[in-house]
Motif scaffolding. Structure first.
Motif: not given
Length: 458
Positions: A51-67
């Motif tokens: 089934h795969g593991l679900a991750f939010c796609r926006a993790v690719y766009h998340t900054t080191p500060q969490g934005d």
């Protein structure tokens, strides 16, 4: 038959269990090369494969500060998922964490089943497919440097340079430059991780180290460089220290480079040609083939755009300048370390070029993809490079300067239609949006960045 019932998955599970593994850490790189991961109990590995593991796609766009940066397909789409499936062929036990294995993950869009457009590993895969179609199989040897930091409550960031005060110890090994014996145990654990490490030494500045990796086909080399950076940071944490691949963490010291040795093997229908180093030609100019010289010309032609991917932070451009051995001019030379592209003296099977442009903060997949794309374009254009640099370089009257800031490099990438066509419009749009937001955040929150750049993704 579902993936959870396949003999391959069961065989992999049996092998891992026999090695005492009960947890598989499935990891993949985001846009800036940070390792994102999830620990999966071995008994649940079949489901993760199926089934795969679900991750939010926006993790690719998340900054080191969490934005979360508003890259298209993330916030605007309601923060959808990507699906990550373990690539069990990459599973390897962690020598410093008993019972745990690392495993690279493949990311896809669950709605379409196609690769996520921001996936660095898939970007490299697509560039390599184009190289293969052109009869070229890129071979890459990564060289990475990093600084080691130790805790200091009196320092503004809480960290100071390890071995501070030790000078003149470039190209040494042993306790004289490494009083806590950091390097040797690290080298041995990386050997046991089986990522192709060769050797290690103390580098130019106090607390700076270099560990070399062997060459291999480009995807494997990028995988190993990605795991190497993650491993070094993990091992430093085990010591109570911090390893940073930041381009230039100290104003009074040099920076850390990410050099890529690059050559190509023949890829085609001819059994006799398969695997031959296509950069070597004893009868060619400088002992290099037409293919090699065209590749050099392509790298030089696209160097301003390459800087955005190989020097990807605001801090990266503090590393450039005269007498730094960090190239800031677009030139090439024969065994000349002051040139952006150096041609080492070996020929025959060892014929290659060394791109010295990159710094250690670069995402290995993006750096490798950019290098391969520029070389491919040069080979397809069939142009010759200018005359090689003679003597010590850094004369801006002789060669064009690289971009001197990240915004200038991002503009050069956006303007390079040929390179961005190879890299893909979707990826380029995502990368430019993310990085321009990074510039804005730096301009408005520089004090926060001083800590962040030490502590997280670099």
């Amino acid at each position: 038959m579902s993936a959870q019932d396949t003999p391959a998955v069961r065989t992999a599970m049996d092998r891992l269990a026999a090695d005492g593994i009960d947890v598989v850490r499935v990891t993949y790189p985001d846009l800036i090369g940070t390792d994102r991961a999830r620990d999966v109990l071995l008994d649940h590995l079949p489901s993760a494969c199926d089934h795969g593991l679900a991750f939010c796609r926006a993790v690719y766009h998340t900054t080191p500060q969490g934005d979360v940066v508003p890259v298209r397909g993330g916030l605007d789409a309601g923060l959808p998922d990507v699906t990550v499936r373990p690539d069990l062929s990459t599973a390897r036990g962690l020598p410093w964490e008993p019972g745990v294995a690392w495993c690279l993950g493949e990311t896809t869009d669950p709605a379409t089943g196609s690769p996520s457009p921001e996936s660095p590993r898939d970007l490299l895969r697509s560039v390599l497919a184009r190289c293969e179609q052109a009869g070229l199989r890129p071979v890459v040897g990564p060289e990475l440097e990093y600084f080691l930091l130790e805790q200091d409550t009196a320092a503004p960031t809480g960290w100071r340079r390890y071995g501070q005060g030790v000078a003149g110890v470039v190209y040494t090994a042993g306790l004289r430059a490494d009083a806590d014996n950091h390097l040797l145990p690290t080298l041995r654990k990386l050997r046991d991780l089986d990522i192709g490490v060769i050797s290690a030494n103390h580098e130019f500045d106090a607390g700076q180290f270099e560990i070399n990796l062997t060459h291999s086909e480009a995807m494997d080399a990028a995988d190993r460089a990605f795991l190497f950076k993650s491993a070094v940071k993990e091992l430093a944490r085990k010591e109570g220290k911090l390893a940073t691949f930041m381009a230039k963490p100290f104003n009074d010291a040099g920076g850390s480079g990410f050099h890529l040795h690059f050559s190509g093997e023949a890829a085609g229908d001819s059994v006799a040609e398969e695997g031959r180093n296509v950069f070597d030609d004893p009868s060619g100019a400088y002992g290099l083939s037409d293919t090699a010289r065209h590749a050099i010309a392509g790298i030089l032609a696209h160097a301003p755009a390459l800087a955005a991917l190989l020097n990807p932070t605001v801090n990266s451009y503090k590393r450039f300048g005269p007498d730094t051995l960090a190239p800031w001019l677009i030139d090439w030379g024969l065994d000349n370390r002051s040139a952006m592209v150096r041609i080492p003296p070996e020929r025959g099977s060892g014929a290659r070029l060394e791109l010295r442009l990159g710094d250690a903060s670069a995402n290995p997949y993006l750096a490798t993809a950019a290098l391969c794309a520029a070389a491919l374009l040069g080979i397809q254009d069939g142009k010759e490079p200018p005359a090689p640099l003679q003597g010590y370089g850094y004369d801006p009257e002789k060669s064009q300067m690289l971009p001197t800031t990240l915004p200038a490099a991002l503009d050069a990438l956006e303007a390079d239609d040929a390179l961005t066509e190879v890299l893909g419009k979707d990826f380029t749009e995502s990368f430019l949006t993310y990085k321009r937001d990074e510039v804005d955040r730096f301009n408005h929150h520089v004090t926060d960045w001083e800590f962040t750049e030490y502590s997280y993704h670099l």
